[in-house]
Design an enzyme around this catalytic site. Structure first.
Site, PDB file in Angstrom:
ATOM      1  N   CYS A  33       0.825  -1.212   0.000  1.00  0.00           N
ATOM      2  CA  CYS A  33       0.000   0.000   0.000  1.00  0.00           C
ATOM      3  C   CYS A  33       0.856   1.257   0.000  1.00  0.00           C
ATOM      4  O   CYS A  33       0.484   2.271  -0.589  1.00  0.00           O
ATOM      5  CB  CYS A  33      -0.953  -0.005   1.194  1.00  0.00           C
ATOM      6  SG  CYS A  33      -0.141  -0.159   2.801  1.00  0.00           S
ATOM      7  N   HIS A 294      -1.835   1.205   7.388  1.00  0.00           N
ATOM      8  CA  HIS A 294      -2.229   1.194   5.972  1.00  0.00           C
ATOM      9  C   HIS A 294      -2.064   2.588   5.369  1.00  0.00           C
ATOM     10  O   HIS A 294      -2.326   3.600   6.024  1.00  0.00           O
ATOM     11  CB  HIS A 294      -3.688   0.743   5.840  1.00  0.00           C
ATOM     12  CG  HIS A 294      -4.180   0.698   4.436  1.00  0.00           C
ATOM     13  ND1 HIS A 294      -3.649  -0.150   3.484  1.00  0.00           N
ATOM     14  CD2 HIS A 294      -5.159   1.412   3.803  1.00  0.00           C
ATOM     15  CE1 HIS A 294      -4.282   0.035   2.330  1.00  0.00           C
ATOM     16  NE2 HIS A 294      -5.198   0.974   2.496  1.00  0.00           N
TER      17      HIS A 294
END
EC number: 3.4.19.12
Length: 661
Positions: A33, A294
Site C-alpha cells: 500500500c 495502511h
C-alpha cells in the site's frame, strides 16, 4: 534533443479513458500500500507525468543494446509505470515490475514487508535523479564541464539559505543547501502554516552558543535565519508523525489548505519573491507505526477532480474530504510560473546548465552545486558569499581560536552525550554506513536538510528538509597560523583527513613555545595544569581509544588558582556545565543532521529492527533496543565526521580554560 518542463497537464497525451475516467487502481501485492500510494501521487504530478508520457528518458537510456535489455533501469521502470497508469484501458492493474525490483531503489526493502512511504518516495526520486546524471556523464564523456542538473531536480529541487548575522558588526555569512522536499515537526504545531513558521523562525546564538565572527575575530552574539533561496516547482512536505525507531505516532490532526504561499519565507537574495502553490495530492497513514497500518492517497486529475486511491479501490472524493484527513505527505504544484531570473542560480563550478536528463533545455535552470544523491536534506553543506554564489565561504563551525597540533579526540568523546539531534531532510554529506541499508540523499539523499531534530534511536524528524544538501568546495583557501606567525597550516576548504567538501577547521595553534626552539609540547597546550617539559624535548605519549594520556590529563586537571569547571563539584558549576553540555549537544546533532549522518542512522536502525523482529519473533522491546544499539554503535561512531570531533575538542578546550565564578 530539447525538452521544456511542462507544469500543466497535456490532455493530448492521456488516453480517452484516463482523461475522462477515474485513476487506475493498483492491486495490493502484499503490504504494498505504501508503494501504491507513492506511485499514485507521482503519476498525478503533472510535469513528471508529461515527461514520462513522452518517453523522454527511455528514448535516451543505455539499458537496451541492439534491442536486448542489459539491466533494469530505475527511471525506465518508473517511467513505464506512470505512462501505463495514464494510458491503459483498464480499471485496475498490478505494479508487478516495480514491486519485484524494490532492491534497485533500496537494498534493504523487501517485498511483502510494510515500508515507510516517505522513505520509498525519496529513494525513487534519488534513483531517477542519479540515473539521469549517469546518462548525462556518459554523454559528456569528460569533454565538457559537468553539472548536477536533471529533470528530477528541475521538478522537485529547490534550495534553502541559512544566514548568520553578527549583531556586533553586521557581517553576514550565507550558506545554501539543495532540497528535494521539506520535513516539518508537528508535535508543537496545529497547522502546516505554524510548522513552517517555526521551521523558518530566527534563532539567537548567544551564551554558550555564540558565533565566531571573522570580521570581529571573536565570539559574538548572532542571529541565524533560515529562508528559501529557490522555491521548487513541485513542493513535497512530509509531516513528521513518527517519533523514532522505538517511538509512537503523532496521530493528531494538522490543518492544511489547498493554497500555500511561501512569500513570508523567501530569502531577500531570491529572484522569486512570491511563490504560490496548489495542492494536488496527499498520502495518509492509518495505524500506529511505519512498520504497520495502511497507506492510501488522494490525487487530483487533469480535470481538477479529487479521487481517493485505496489500492485497487478508487472513488470520487471532494476537496473538503481531502482537507479533513490526517495527512502524512503533501504534494503541491506551483500555480504561478517561476520567474526566469529565479532559474539562474550559479552552479558549483560556475557553469550553466543546458540539460535535463541529458537533453538540452530551452530554459536552462541552474542550481547550487551538484546533487550527490539525496543525502539531501539533504547531505553536505554548500556555502556562498552574499551576492556572489560562485566564490563562497561556509558558516564558521568552529567557536574557539585556532591552536595547532591539537590531536582531535576520537570516538569516545561522543559515545554517550550525543543523544538528541536538533532528516531536514531538510536537507537533507554522504556518509556510508555498512549496515545493508542505502541512504537516500535527498532529501535530504535529504536530500534532506534538518534543523533541531532529535537523534535518539529513531528520531522524530523535526524540521528536517529532505535535502539533497551537498557540500561544495568554495574554492577559497583558508590559512591558519600560530600566534607567533610560525608553522601555519593551510587548508583548501577541508579539515585534515576529510574530503574536500567538508567545512574547513581551525587546527589548534601552539600556545607555549620552547626556550630552545625545540618541539612544542602537547602537554603545554592544556590549560588545566601543565605537564610539559621546559627544555623543548617532546615526551612520548601513549594513546587510549584515540586520546593521548597526557592530553587527557591536561584537559581534566585543575589548580586552586584556576579551577576547571569540568571538575568543580558545587551545584552552581554543575548547573552551568549541564547548560554547556546541552549547547554542545545541540550544535553537534545539528551538524550530524545536516551532513546526513542522522538519516543514515535512522534508515540503518529501521532495517536492523525489521530484520531482528523477523528473526527473533516477539523479542522484548528493551532487549531489542539494546541489541540494535550494540550491533551498530561501533560502526556508526566511526562514521562521525572528523571536523565535528575536532570542533568539540576545540570548544571543550576553551571551556576548560575559562574561569567561572
Amino acid at each position: 534533443m530539447g525538452f521544456k518542463l511542462q507544469m500543466s497537464w497535456m490532455p493530448s497525451l492521456l488516453s480517452q479513458k484516463r482523461r475522462n475516467g477515474p485513476p487506475l487502481g493498483l492491486r495490493n501485492l502484499g503490504n504494498t500500500c505504501y508503494l501504491n500510494s507513492v506511485l499514485q501521487c507521482l503519476t498525478f504530478t503533472p510535469p513528471l507525468a508529461n515527461f514520462c508520457l513522452t518517453h523522454k528518458h527511455s528514448s535516451h537510456c543505455d539499458t537496451y543494446v541492439d534491442g536486448e535489455r542489459k539491466r533494469d533501469c530505475p527511471f525506465c521502470i518508473v517511467e513505464k509505470r506512470i505512462a501505463r497508469s495514464l494510458s491503459v484501458d483498464l480499471t485496475t492493474d498490478a505494479p508487478n515490475k516495480i514491486s519485484s525490483c524494490l532492491k534497485i531503489f533500496a537494498e534493504h526493502f523487501k517485498l511483502g514487508r510494510q515500508e515507510d512511504a516517505h522513505e520509498f518516495l525519496r529513494y525513487v526520486i534519488d534513483a531517477c535523479h542519479n540515473t539521469s546524471l549517469r546518462l548525462k556523464k556518459l554523454r559528456y564523456n569528460g569533454n565538457e564541464p559537468f553539472n548536477g542538473n536533471s529533470v528530477v531536480k528541475e521538478i522537485f529541487g529547490g534550495a534553502l539559505q541559512s544566514q548568520v548575522k553578527c549583531l556586533s558588526c553586521g557581517a553576514e555569512s550565507n550558506k545554501a543547501d539543495e532540497i528535494m522536499d521539506i520535513s516539518l515537526e508537528i508535535l508543537q504545531s496545529s497547522s502546516v502554516k505554524e510548522s513552517l513558521q517555526k521551521f523558518f523562525q530566527s534563532e539567537i546564538l548567544d551564551g554558550n552558543n555564540k558565533y565566531r565572527c571573522e570580521s570581529c575575530e571573536k565570539l559574538v552574539t548572532a542571529r541565524k535565519q533560515m529562508s528559501i533561496l529557490q522555491a521548487p516547482n513541485i513542493l513535497v512536505i512530509q509531516l513528521k508523525r513518527f517519533g523514532g525507531i522505538f517511538g509512537g505516532k503523532i496521530d493528531k490532526a494538522i490543518s492544511f489548505g489547498e493554497i500555500l504561499v511561501l512569500s513570508n519565507f523567501m530569502s531577500k537574495a531570491s529572484k522569486d519573491p512570491q511563490p504560490e502553490y496548489k495542492l494536488f495530492g496527499i498520502i495518509v497513514h492509518s495505524g500506529f507505526s511505519p512498520e504497520s497500518g495502511h497507506y492510501y492517497a488522494y490525487v487530483k486529475d487533469s480535470l481538477g477532480r479529487w479521487y481517493c486511491c485505496n489500492d485497487s479501490f478508487v472513488s470520487l472524493s471532494t476537496l473538503q474530504e481531502v482537507l479533513s484527513e490526517k495527512a502524512y505527505i503533501l504534494f503541491f504544484s506551483r500555480s504561478n510560473q517561476r520567474p526566469a531570473s529565479a532559474k539562474t542560480l550559479v552552479t558549483s563550478n560556475g557553469t550553466t546548465s543546458h540539460e535535463v536528463n541529458g537533453c538540452e533545455t530551452s530554459n536552462p535552470q541552474k542550481f547550487i552545486g551538484p546533487l550527490n544523491g539525496f543525502n539531501m536534506k539533504p547531505q553536505a553543506e554548500q556555502s556562498f558569499q552574499k551576492g556572489n554564489l560562485a566564490s563562497s565561504k561556509p558558516h564558521k563551525f568552529i567557536r574557539p581560536k585556532p591552536r595547532a597540533e591539537q590531536a582531535p579526540l576520537e570516538d569516545n568523546l561522543l559515545s554517550s552525550k550525543v543523544e538528541k539531534a536538533p532528516l531536514r531532510p531538510h536537507a537533507k554529506v554522504s556518509i556510508s554506513v555498512n549496515l545493508g541499508a542505502k541512504r537516500v540523499s535527498p532529501v535530504n539523499g535529504r536530500l534532506s536538510f534538518h534543523q533541531d531534530e532529535n537523534i535518539a534511536p529513531k528520531a522524530n524528524k523535526e524540521n528536517s528538509v529532505s535535502v539533497l544538501p551537498t557540500k561544495v568546495n568554495s574554492g577559497t583557501e583558508r590559512k591558519f597560523g600560530t600566534e607567533n606567525g610560525g608553522n601555519g597550516v593551510k587548508e583548501n576548504g577541508s579539515a585534515p583527513g576529510s574530503s574536500n567538501h567538508k567545512v574547513a577547521l581551525h587546527p589548534h595553534e601552539r600556545s607555549n613555545g620552547s626556550s630552545n626552539g625545540g618541539d612544542h609540547h602537547k602537554d603545554n597546550l592544556h590549560p588545566c595544569g601543565s605537564n610539559g617539559s621546559q627544555n623543548g624535548t617532546a615526551h612520548p605519549e601513549t594513546e587510549r581509544n584515540g586520546v593521548s594520556t597526557t592530553q587527557s590529563k591536561g584537559l581534566c586537571s585543575s589548580t586552586k588558582e584556576d579551577p576547571c569547571i569540568l571538575l568543580r563539584k558545587d551545584e552552581s558549576s554543575r548547573n552551568e556545565l549541564e547548560a554547556i553540555k546541552e549547547s554542545l549537544k545541540k550544535d553537534a546533532l545539528s551538524h550530524l543532521r545536516s551532513c546526513g549522518w542522522y538519516d543514515k542512522v535512522l534508515i540503518s536502525m529501521h532495517a536492523k529492527k525489521r530484520l531482528r523482529t523477523e528473526q527473533s519473533g516477539g523479542e522484548d522491546g528493551s532487549d531489542l533496543k539494546r541489541r540494535l544499539i550494540e550491533d551498530v554503535k561501533s560502526s556508526l561512531k566511526s562514521q562521525i565526521p572528523e571536523e565535528l570531533k575536532a570542533d568539540l575538542v576545540n570548544r571543550i578546550w576553551e571551556i576548560s580554560k575559562k574561569k567561572y565564578s
